[in-house]
Design a protein around this motif. Structure first.
Motif, PDB file in Angstrom:
ATOM      1  N   ALA A 129      -1.845  21.020  -8.778  1.00 57.22           N
ATOM      2  CA  ALA A 129      -0.817  21.261  -7.766  1.00 57.22           C
ATOM      3  C   ALA A 129      -0.594  20.022  -6.888  1.00 57.22           C
ATOM      4  O   ALA A 129       0.535  19.748  -6.470  1.00 57.22           O
ATOM      5  CB  ALA A 129      -1.217  22.451  -6.896  1.00 57.22           C
ATOM      6  N   GLU A 130      -1.656  19.257  -6.668  1.00 50.65           N
ATOM      7  CA  GLU A 130      -1.517  18.064  -5.823  1.00 50.65           C
ATOM      8  C   GLU A 130      -0.660  16.986  -6.478  1.00 50.65           C
ATOM      9  O   GLU A 130      -0.160  16.084  -5.824  1.00 50.65           O
ATOM     10  CB  GLU A 130      -2.896  17.475  -5.521  1.00 50.65           C
ATOM     11  CG  GLU A 130      -3.646  18.245  -4.461  1.00 50.65           C
ATOM     12  CD  GLU A 130      -5.034  17.680  -4.199  1.00 50.65           C
ATOM     13  OE1 GLU A 130      -5.302  16.518  -4.574  1.00 50.65           O
ATOM     14  OE2 GLU A 130      -5.847  18.423  -3.629  1.00 50.65           O
ATOM     15  N   LEU A 131      -0.527  17.105  -7.798  1.00 49.07           N
ATOM     16  CA  LEU A 131       0.238  16.090  -8.529  1.00 49.07           C
ATOM     17  C   LEU A 131       1.744  16.341  -8.453  1.00 49.07           C
ATOM     18  O   LEU A 131       2.546  15.470  -8.774  1.00 49.07           O
ATOM     19  CB  LEU A 131      -0.193  16.061 -10.001  1.00 49.07           C
ATOM     20  CG  LEU A 131      -1.690  15.871 -10.271  1.00 49.07           C
ATOM     21  CD1 LEU A 131      -1.979  15.967 -11.762  1.00 49.07           C
ATOM     22  CD2 LEU A 131      -2.152  14.507  -9.756  1.00 49.07           C
ATOM     23  N   VAL A 132       2.095  17.551  -8.061  1.00 53.15           N
ATOM     24  CA  VAL A 132       3.521  17.894  -7.976  1.00 53.15           C
ATOM     25  C   VAL A 132       4.062  17.369  -6.647  1.00 53.15           C
ATOM     26  O   VAL A 132       3.444  17.569  -5.600  1.00 53.15           O
ATOM     27  CB  VAL A 132       3.720  19.426  -8.051  1.00 53.15           C
ATOM     28  CG1 VAL A 132       5.202  19.787  -7.996  1.00 53.15           C
ATOM     29  CG2 VAL A 132       3.070  19.985  -9.306  1.00 53.15           C
ATOM     30  N   ARG A 133       5.186  16.701  -6.721  1.00 50.39           N
ATOM     31  CA  ARG A 133       5.790  16.137  -5.522  1.00 50.39           C
ATOM     32  C   ARG A 133       5.972  17.227  -4.467  1.00 50.39           C
ATOM     33  O   ARG A 133       6.451  18.319  -4.792  1.00 50.39           O
ATOM     34  CB  ARG A 133       7.145  15.526  -5.897  1.00 50.39           C
ATOM     35  CG  ARG A 133       7.711  14.649  -4.844  1.00 50.39           C
ATOM     36  CD  ARG A 133       8.790  13.766  -5.448  1.00 50.39           C
ATOM     37  NE  ARG A 133       9.417  13.024  -4.407  1.00 50.39           N
ATOM     38  CZ  ARG A 133      10.574  13.340  -3.843  1.00 50.39           C
ATOM     39  NH1 ARG A 133      11.259  14.374  -4.304  1.00 50.39           N
ATOM     40  NH2 ARG A 133      11.052  12.629  -2.856  1.00 50.39           N
ATOM     41  N   ASN A 164       0.847  -1.211   0.000  1.00 52.55           N
ATOM     42  CA  ASN A 164       0.000   0.000   0.000  1.00 52.55           C
ATOM     43  C   ASN A 164       0.873   1.248   0.000  1.00 52.55           C
ATOM     44  O   ASN A 164       1.957   1.264   0.568  1.00 52.55           O
ATOM     45  CB  ASN A 164      -0.891   0.032   1.251  1.00 52.55           C
ATOM     46  CG  ASN A 164      -1.909  -1.092   1.265  1.00 52.55           C
ATOM     47  OD1 ASN A 164      -2.101  -1.768   2.279  1.00 52.55           O
ATOM     48  ND2 ASN A 164      -2.553  -1.338   0.153  1.00 52.55           N
ATOM     49  N   ALA A 165       0.354   2.289  -0.630  1.00 50.67           N
ATOM     50  CA  ALA A 165       0.957   3.636  -0.602  1.00 50.67           C
ATOM     51  C   ALA A 165       2.372   3.720  -1.177  1.00 50.67           C
ATOM     52  O   ALA A 165       3.157   4.578  -0.804  1.00 50.67           O
ATOM     53  CB  ALA A 165       0.956   4.196   0.825  1.00 50.67           C
ATOM     54  N   GLN A 166       2.702   2.834  -2.125  1.00 48.37           N
ATOM     55  CA  GLN A 166       4.048   2.876  -2.716  1.00 48.37           C
ATOM     56  C   GLN A 166       4.073   3.629  -4.048  1.00 48.37           C
ATOM     57  O   GLN A 166       5.132   3.979  -4.550  1.00 48.37           O
ATOM     58  CB  GLN A 166       4.588   1.454  -2.908  1.00 48.37           C
ATOM     59  CG  GLN A 166       4.679   0.642  -1.620  1.00 48.37           C
ATOM     60  CD  GLN A 166       5.424   1.405  -0.532  1.00 48.37           C
ATOM     61  OE1 GLN A 166       6.528   1.901  -0.763  1.00 48.37           O
ATOM     62  NE2 GLN A 166       4.825   1.514   0.646  1.00 48.37           N
ATOM     63  N   GLY A 167       2.890   3.855  -4.649  1.00 54.96           N
ATOM     64  CA  GLY A 167       2.877   4.615  -5.902  1.00 54.96           C
ATOM     65  C   GLY A 167       2.263   3.887  -7.085  1.00 54.96           C
ATOM     66  O   GLY A 167       2.425   4.331  -8.230  1.00 54.96           O
ATOM     67  N   LYS A 168       1.516   2.820  -6.831  1.00 48.16           N
ATOM     68  CA  LYS A 168       0.923   2.058  -7.950  1.00 48.16           C
ATOM     69  C   LYS A 168      -0.169   2.880  -8.642  1.00 48.16           C
ATOM     70  O   LYS A 168      -0.163   3.054  -9.856  1.00 48.16           O
ATOM     71  CB  LYS A 168       0.342   0.721  -7.440  1.00 48.16           C
ATOM     72  CG  LYS A 168       1.358  -0.151  -6.733  1.00 48.16           C
ATOM     73  CD  LYS A 168       0.764  -1.455  -6.287  1.00 48.16           C
ATOM     74  CE  LYS A 168      -0.397  -1.322  -5.312  1.00 48.16           C
ATOM     75  NZ  LYS A 168       0.007  -0.764  -3.990  1.00 48.16           N
ATOM     76  N   THR A 169      -1.125   3.369  -7.834  1.00 44.46           N
ATOM     77  CA  THR A 169      -2.210   4.168  -8.438  1.00 44.46           C
ATOM     78  C   THR A 169      -1.650   5.466  -9.013  1.00 44.46           C
ATOM     79  O   THR A 169      -2.116   5.947 -10.057  1.00 44.46           O
ATOM     80  CB  THR A 169      -3.319   4.443  -7.402  1.00 44.46           C
ATOM     81  OG1 THR A 169      -3.733   3.186  -6.847  1.00 44.46           O
ATOM     82  CG2 THR A 169      -4.524   5.121  -8.032  1.00 44.46           C
ATOM     83  N   ASN A 170      -0.629   6.021  -8.361  1.00 47.16           N
ATOM     84  CA  ASN A 170       0.006   7.239  -8.886  1.00 47.16           C
ATOM     85  C   ASN A 170       0.510   7.023 -10.315  1.00 47.16           C
ATOM     86  O   ASN A 170       0.434   7.921 -11.153  1.00 47.16           O
ATOM     87  CB  ASN A 170       1.189   7.661  -8.005  1.00 47.16           C
ATOM     88  CG  ASN A 170       0.731   8.166  -6.626  1.00 47.16           C
ATOM     89  OD1 ASN A 170      -0.443   8.420  -6.429  1.00 47.16           O
ATOM     90  ND2 ASN A 170       1.672   8.289  -5.697  1.00 47.16           N
ATOM     91  N   LEU A 171       1.032   5.830 -10.563  1.00 46.13           N
ATOM     92  CA  LEU A 171       1.561   5.541 -11.900  1.00 46.13           C
ATOM     93  C   LEU A 171       0.422   5.489 -12.931  1.00 46.13           C
ATOM     94  O   LEU A 171       0.542   6.032 -14.034  1.00 46.13           O
ATOM     95  CB  LEU A 171       2.337   4.212 -11.862  1.00 46.13           C
ATOM     96  CG  LEU A 171       3.121   3.827 -13.102  1.00 46.13           C
ATOM     97  CD1 LEU A 171       4.100   4.916 -13.516  1.00 46.13           C
ATOM     98  CD2 LEU A 171       3.882   2.513 -12.881  1.00 46.13           C
TER      99      LEU A 171
HETATM  100  P1  ATP Z   1      -2.692   1.198  -2.384  1.00 43.19           P
HETATM  101  O1  ATP Z   1      -2.258  -0.216  -2.557  1.00 43.19           O
HETATM  102  O2  ATP Z   1      -2.979   1.505  -0.965  1.00 43.19           O
HETATM  103  O3  ATP Z   1      -3.751   1.648  -3.316  1.00 43.19           O
HETATM  104  P2  ATP Z   1      -0.758   2.699  -4.001  1.00 43.19           P
HETATM  105  O4  ATP Z   1       0.551   2.030  -4.247  1.00 43.19           O
HETATM  106  O5  ATP Z   1      -1.733   2.697  -5.095  1.00 43.19           O
HETATM  107  O6  ATP Z   1      -1.379   2.100  -2.654  1.00 43.19           O
HETATM  108  P3  ATP Z   1      -0.615   5.520  -4.363  1.00 43.19           P
HETATM  109  O7  ATP Z   1      -1.988   6.028  -4.232  1.00 43.19           O
HETATM  110  O8  ATP Z   1      -0.046   5.356  -5.700  1.00 43.19           O
HETATM  111  O9  ATP Z   1      -0.487   4.181  -3.523  1.00 43.19           O
HETATM  112  O10 ATP Z   1       0.397   6.442  -3.541  1.00 43.19           O
HETATM  113  C1  ATP Z   1      -0.058   7.096  -2.431  1.00 43.19           C
HETATM  114  C2  ATP Z   1       1.084   7.782  -1.778  1.00 43.19           C
HETATM  115  O11 ATP Z   1       1.674   8.742  -2.637  1.00 43.19           O
HETATM  116  C3  ATP Z   1       0.555   8.567  -0.581  1.00 43.19           C
HETATM  117  O12 ATP Z   1       0.595   7.775   0.568  1.00 43.19           O
HETATM  118  C4  ATP Z   1       1.458   9.742  -0.524  1.00 43.19           C
HETATM  119  O13 ATP Z   1       2.439   9.513   0.454  1.00 43.19           O
HETATM  120  C5  ATP Z   1       2.149   9.806  -1.862  1.00 43.19           C
HETATM  121  N1  ATP Z   1       1.837  11.080  -2.530  1.00 43.19           N
HETATM  122  C6  ATP Z   1       0.694  11.450  -3.118  1.00 43.19           C
HETATM  123  N2  ATP Z   1       0.767  12.685  -3.631  1.00 43.19           N
HETATM  124  C7  ATP Z   1       2.005  13.120  -3.341  1.00 43.19           C
HETATM  125  C8  ATP Z   1       2.702  14.346  -3.597  1.00 43.19           C
HETATM  126  N3  ATP Z   1       2.126  15.358  -4.268  1.00 43.19           N
HETATM  127  N4  ATP Z   1       3.955  14.438  -3.148  1.00 43.19           N
HETATM  128  C9  ATP Z   1       4.542  13.426  -2.496  1.00 43.19           C
HETATM  129  N5  ATP Z   1       3.947  12.261  -2.237  1.00 43.19           N
HETATM  130  C10 ATP Z   1       2.699  12.103  -2.634  1.00 43.19           C
END
Ligand code: ATP
Ligand code: MG
Length: 369
Positions: free
Chosen positions: A58-62, A32-39
């Protein structure tokens, strides 16, 4: 269309990433929360300039960084193309480049990288009220048919004006004289919406039924039924017939509309029902059945889009595997052989026979195979 490569700079939790993808299935695994959905969000943004999670770029910027950059190489429209976005945490306009040339709007890159996303929120759509299902239908039809979008915009505008008249007529009775004209136009445009929807659902039903059958190993028979105004006995009927039937229904509800000051009849109340082997999904569906149906609908939607454009959109499946039994997991991982697919999951040890597995940890790739 295929996304060959993506490069991220300061996007969400990715400081810097450069990643090549497989043509078939790309399985993105991580806790969880490693960046999968972010990708997945980055891929969608790359193609359309929109996020499915936020309106605020703006929320998309690190956090703490001055800009974010997204770059991708796509094979589509019979050639290799690059897309590049630059955006900022403050209210500074974003920048977009296609093959190195600056573009003004996302509309100028439409069709380069189209995506269809399944996310866990889509499960709610099948379980909750009709409004969410209408929204899903409308957003897909608007993408497919510009004329539908124009009709829907007009319909909603008339509906809004008519509602205002219904409300204001208590104070100003002369307004009631306007209602017949509004009703006539509402029925004409409403008939168009019904006609488009009937055809769309017909295609969706056929494709989703065959995906659902493969998905469930033939265990369940999927059906989808379009529900519209009760006087419409055949939504494929010619527009004048539909218009008349809508008028008929309106006529019998005229009094109720006046009393309640609400637009009670018309395709703004439309819905669709899914049944599995005769049992209503909404009322009786198990978690796995709802998930299977939602994914089958997305696959069907992708087919319809592909028929329209001649390119198979990239399919993104976020967090799909949970609640699915091994047979259904195998379908997702190993049996979607058409087009490019991205699947995220947090169950370690999963892999796909159709492409590549990418392991993500804290905004970085820690392994591929
Ligand atoms: P899950 O399995 O729980 O769905 P995931 O791997 O899909 O997890 P993501 O949603 O990709 O998780 O990543 C979420 C994490 O990205 C958040 O916990 C947060 O720490 C980080 N994050 C989100 N936006 C930013 C940002 N603008 N800057 C830095 N980190 C961010
Ligand atoms: Mg996630």
């Amino acid at each position: 269309m295929k996304l060959r490569e993506i490069k991220l700079n300061n996007f969400r939790n990715y400081e810097k990433l450069s990643l090549e993808f497989a043509q078939g299935v790309n399985l993105i695994v991580g806790d969880n929360a490693q960046g999968k959905t972010n990708l997945l969000e980055a891929i969608i943004y790359l193609g359309g300039g929109k996020s499915f999670r936020t309106q605020k770029a703006a929320e998309l910027v690190r956090l703490g960084q001055e800009y974010a950059e997204l770059e991708g190489t796509v094979f589509s429209q019979e050639r290799e193309q690059t897309l590049r976005w630059l955006f900022f945490p403050e209210a500074k306009p974003r920048q977009l480049y296609r093959n190195g040339a600056k573009k003004k709007t996302a509309g100028e890159i439409s069709g380069v990288l189209q995506t269809v996303l399944f996310c866990p929120e889509d499960l709610m759509v099948l379980k909750t009220g009709a409004a969410a299902r209408r929204k899903m239908t409308d957003s897909c039809l608007c993408q497919l048919r510009p004329n539908y979008e124009a009709a829907l915009t007009e319909y909603n505008r008339i509906l809004e004006q008519k509602t205002r008249i219904l409300k204001d007529r208590f104070e100003n009775p002369a307004l009631s004289q306007l209602l017949p004209d509004y009703n006539t136009r509402l029925c004409q445009v409403g008939a168009l919406l019904i006609s488009y929807r009937a055809r769309y659902y017909e295609g969706l039903k056929k494709a989703a039924k065959s995906y659902h059958s493969l998905f469930s190993g033939g265990a369940e028979e999927f059906t989808l039924e379009y529900k519209t105004v009760s006087t419409v006995n055949d939504p494929f009927a010619p527009i004048p017939v539909l218009t008349e039937q809508l008028q008929e229904h309106l006529f019998t509800h005229e009094r109720a509309e006046l009393e309640s000051a609400q637009c009670l009849t018309g395709p703004h109340k439309d819905d669709f029902d899914i049944s599995l082997s005769g049992m209503s999904l909404k009322a009786f569906g198990s978690q796995g059945q709802v998930r299977t149906s939602a994914i089958s609908l997305k696959l069907a939607q992708r087919d319809i889009m592909a028929n329209q454009t001649g390119e198979i959109p990239v399919l993104l499946l976020d967090d799909v595997l949970s609640e699915l039994d091994p047979g259904r997991q195998d379908f997702v991982l190993n049996q979607i052989t058409e087009g490019q697919v991205f699947i995220t999951c947090c169950e370690p040890g999963r892999f796909t026979k159709l492409g590549k597995t990418i392991e993500i940890f804290s905004g970085a790739v820690i392994g591929t195979q």
